[in-house]
Design an enzyme around this catalytic site. Structure first.
Site, short mmCIF file in Angstrom:
data_model
loop_
_atom_site.label_atom_id
_atom_site.label_comp_id
_atom_site.label_asym_id
_atom_site.label_seq_id
_atom_site.Cartn_x
_atom_site.Cartn_y
_atom_site.Cartn_z
N ASP A 98 36.54 -1.08 53.53
CA ASP A 98 35.75 -1.56 54.95
C ASP A 98 36.00 -0.43 55.97
O ASP A 98 35.67 -1.02 57.11
CB ASP A 98 36.36 -3.02 55.31
N GLU A 120 36.35 -3.41 45.99
CA GLU A 120 36.98 -4.56 46.83
C GLU A 120 35.81 -4.99 47.77
O GLU A 120 35.75 -5.42 49.07
CB GLU A 120 38.09 -4.00 47.86
N GLU A 134 36.00 -3.78 60.75
CA GLU A 134 36.01 -3.91 59.15
C GLU A 134 35.08 -4.97 58.78
O GLU A 134 34.79 -4.63 57.69
CB GLU A 134 37.38 -3.96 58.70
N HIS A 211 49.14 -1.76 62.63
CA HIS A 211 47.84 -0.75 63.10
C HIS A 211 46.73 -1.40 63.73
O HIS A 211 46.01 -0.40 64.21
CB HIS A 211 47.90 0.35 62.04
N ARG A 213 43.19 -2.15 64.97
CA ARG A 213 42.65 -1.92 66.29
C ARG A 213 42.56 -3.08 67.60
O ARG A 213 42.78 -2.72 68.44
CB ARG A 213 41.23 -1.41 66.02
N HIS A 244 52.55 4.14 62.19
CA HIS A 244 51.34 4.53 61.94
C HIS A 244 51.02 5.67 62.90
O HIS A 244 51.44 5.63 64.21
CB HIS A 244 49.98 3.39 62.23
C1 UD1 Z 1 41.62 3.35 59.94
C2 UD1 Z 1 40.58 2.27 59.62
C3 UD1 Z 1 41.03 0.82 59.36
C4 UD1 Z 1 42.13 0.87 58.11
C5 UD1 Z 1 43.15 2.22 58.68
C6 UD1 Z 1 44.19 2.17 57.74
C7 UD1 Z 1 38.19 2.57 60.72
C8 UD1 Z 1 37.38 2.11 61.78
N1 UD1 Z 1 39.48 2.04 60.76
O1 UD1 Z 1 42.21 2.75 61.26
O2 UD1 Z 1 39.89 0.09 58.60
O3 UD1 Z 1 42.62 -0.30 58.07
O4 UD1 Z 1 42.61 3.30 59.02
O5 UD1 Z 1 45.45 2.87 58.34
O6 UD1 Z 1 37.65 3.00 59.62
N2 UD1 Z 1 45.77 9.67 62.69
C9 UD1 Z 1 46.61 10.97 62.38
N3 UD1 Z 1 46.94 11.31 61.34
C10 UD1 Z 1 46.54 10.43 60.33
C11 UD1 Z 1 45.75 9.44 60.44
C12 UD1 Z 1 45.28 9.06 61.79
O7 UD1 Z 1 47.02 11.82 63.35
O8 UD1 Z 1 46.74 10.78 59.05
C13 UD1 Z 1 45.31 9.37 64.31
C14 UD1 Z 1 44.35 10.26 64.84
O9 UD1 Z 1 44.65 10.60 66.12
C15 UD1 Z 1 43.33 9.38 64.55
C16 UD1 Z 1 43.79 7.99 65.09
O10 UD1 Z 1 44.97 8.13 64.12
O11 UD1 Z 1 42.20 9.60 65.71
C17 UD1 Z 1 42.96 6.78 64.39
O12 UD1 Z 1 42.57 7.03 63.10
P1 UD1 Z 1 41.31 6.20 62.66
O13 UD1 Z 1 40.86 6.55 61.26
O14 UD1 Z 1 40.11 6.27 63.71
O15 UD1 Z 1 41.54 4.58 62.86
P2 UD1 Z 1 42.94 3.75 62.31
O16 UD1 Z 1 43.36 2.80 63.37
O17 UD1 Z 1 43.71 4.70 61.61
N1 UDP Z 2 51.91 2.46 52.91
C1 UDP Z 2 52.45 3.71 52.41
N2 UDP Z 2 53.31 4.40 53.52
C2 UDP Z 2 53.67 3.85 54.80
C3 UDP Z 2 53.08 2.33 54.83
C4 UDP Z 2 52.23 2.00 54.11
O1 UDP Z 2 52.20 4.48 51.49
O2 UDP Z 2 54.72 4.19 55.30
C5 UDP Z 2 50.74 1.98 52.04
C6 UDP Z 2 51.12 0.38 51.77
O3 UDP Z 2 51.91 0.43 50.43
C7 UDP Z 2 49.54 0.13 51.31
C8 UDP Z 2 48.78 1.03 52.39
O4 UDP Z 2 49.43 2.15 52.74
O5 UDP Z 2 48.95 0.38 50.25
C9 UDP Z 2 48.30 0.09 53.43
O6 UDP Z 2 47.56 0.98 54.26
P1 UDP Z 2 47.29 0.61 55.82
O7 UDP Z 2 48.39 -0.33 56.43
O8 UDP Z 2 47.48 1.71 56.74
O9 UDP Z 2 45.88 0.11 55.92
P2 UDP Z 2 45.29 -1.24 55.34
O10 UDP Z 2 45.57 -1.89 54.27
O11 UDP Z 2 45.69 -2.33 56.55
O12 UDP Z 2 43.65 -1.07 55.35
#
Ligand code: UD1
Ligand code: UDP
Length: 373
Positions: A98, A120, A134, A211, A213, A244
């Site tokens: 999602d 999924e 999502e 994490h 939003r 995160h």
């Molecule tokens: C995203 C997804 C959410 C998912 C989550 C899993 C969308 C809109 N959101 O949320 O559905 O549950 O990922 O974790 O698709 N960043 C880094 N390094 C990384 C990753 C992220 O620096 O490896 C920082 C960046 O500043 C980035 C911010 O995190 O701009 C937010 O990332 P973003 O993918 O927009 O949203 P998430 O809250 O991570």
């Molecule tokens: N996870 C990981 N390292 C971490 C924290 C989480 O590998 O430090 C894994 C966790 O086992 C799970 C996935 O990340 O499979 C979940 O990701 P996240 O919480 O970012 O996203 P969501 O599932 O809520 O979309």
């Protein structure tokens, strides 16, 4: 015979974990070949996970920017994925879950008239604003997809209720269980000891992640304050909190927690290291979707930092309890798990409600049959 090319879109950490088993199964197929497309919506975390699963070859669309807004991210995803499909024709596209990468992967495939498989499929809370964005992303994907790979019977039922043809819905289980089973034998206590120290690794451990939003700002600060209070009341308990990288998350939790001796704030962990923590945890506090599924499979109680969940199967199985982001409630429920043995045992029920570890094989078999026809 030419193999059919299946583009697999991976944007964020959970997509990488849940698509890794599908990629491995596709690599073993006689009639299909995978083409891994990493949008790098998450750069560091996705590359970290792909490495953990030994996936080294992928196209990198490099869309991540610091603190990206949804609309900037969406624009970059549409442009880069659209151009990618122009230059790299595919016979099918697989998206997972999602996220924005999944939605735009599906939409750009549709623009190129490439059939889409949604891994999924059918998760819903029924509220378009929770989780945000999502719930809307996955609902829209339900209109785009040709193949709906539903993890549970409930998900199948929801898709049917929305008018999706029964013949395009497949009950596969969730690929996260495949990932968990593949990685579990590769986890070791050594990883945990390195993180928390040998002595604390023998004691009680709580694993925390958050994490979402919709919880940024005050709700996430309230979660951090609850964790601080729990750490203060039970100093012998160790709290491991991989933070995160989203700056909004760091801003809410670091100032409250960074000086507490029994709270280990760390960078996102490799998947094997995180699973080692989960296996040793007495319970988990999290708003993560994937963690709810993994903890249920492992029989670890989860206090879910949300008021709703699309993973009701875990609530019914007894492993998940919704506690929201209210500080008092999180402390009260944590206290119950730390002090009331019976209440704790009642939540320690490993369950296969989310899958049996064979989901990826089923998905690939279905694609093999459909693309041959
Ligand atoms: C995203 C997804 C959410 C998912 C989550 C899993 C969308 C809109 N959101 O949320 O559905 O549950 O990922 O974790 O698709 N960043 C880094 N390094 C990384 C990753 C992220 O620096 O490896 C920082 C960046 O500043 C980035 C911010 O995190 O701009 C937010 O990332 P973003 O993918 O927009 O949203 P998430 O809250 O991570
Ligand atoms: N996870 C990981 N390292 C971490 C924290 C989480 O590998 O430090 C894994 C966790 O086992 C799970 C996935 O990340 O499979 C979940 O990701 P996240 O919480 O970012 O996203 P969501 O599932 O809520 O979309």
């Amino acid at each position: 015979m030419r193999k059919s090319r299946v583009a697999v879109i991976v944007g964020t950490r959970p997509e990488a974990i849940k698509m890794a088993p599908v990629l491995r199964a596709l690599a073993g197929s006689r009639s299909l070949e995978p083409m891994t497309v990493c949008t790098s919506q998450h750069r560091h975390m996705v590359h970290q996970i792909l490495r953990s699963f030994g996936i080294r070859h992928y196209y990198d669309l490099n869309v991540m920017r610091k603190s990206q807004t949804l609309w900037d991210l969406s624009g970059r995803l549409a442009t880069k994925l659209g151009r990618f499909f122009d230059q790299n024709p595919a016979d099918a596209v697989l998206v997972q879950g999602d996220t924005s990468s999944a939605l735009f992967g599906g939409l750009c495939a549709f623009y190129h008239k490439i059939p889409v498989g949604h891994v999924e499929a059918g998760l819903r809370t029924g509220n378009p604003h929770f989780p945000f964005p999502e719930e809307m992303n996955r609902t829209l994907l339900g209109s785009i997809a040709t193949w709906h790979f539903a993890p549970t019977r409930d998900a199948v039922g929801r898709l049917k209720n929305e008018g999706v043809a029964g013949t395009s819905i497949y009950l596969t289980g969730n690929t996260v269980v495949d990932a968990l089973r593949w990685m579990a034998p590769r986890c070791s206590d050594r990883l945990l000891k390195r993180l928390v120290g040998a002595q604390r690794a023998r004691g009680r451990l709580i694993v925390v992640t958050c994490h979402r939003r919709e919880s940024h700002g005050a709700p996430m600060r309230s979660v951090a304050e609850a964790i601080a209070e729990i750490a203060g009341r039970w100093p012998e308990v160790t709290i491991v909190f991989p933070v995160h990288p989203n700056p909004a998350v760091r801003l809410a939790v670091m100032p409250v927690l960074e000086t507490l001796p029994n709270v280990i704030l760390c960078e996102p962990l490799d998947y094997d290291q995180f699973l080692s923590c989960l296996k040793h945890a007495c319970f988990v506090i999290s708003d993560s979707g994937g963690v709810q599924e993994e903890a249920t499979a492992l029989g670890k109680p989860v206090l879910v930092l949300r008021d709703e969940t699309e993973r009701q199967e875990g609530v019914k199985a007894g492993a998940l309890k919704l506690v929201g982001t209210n500080k008092t409630r999180i402390i009260r429920e944590s206290q119950r798990l730390l002090t009331d043995r019976r209440a704790y045992q009642q939540m320690c029920r490993a369950s296969n409600v989310f899958g049996d570890g064979e989901a990826a094989r089923r998905i690939v078999n279905i694609l093999e049959r459909s693309l041959r026809a």
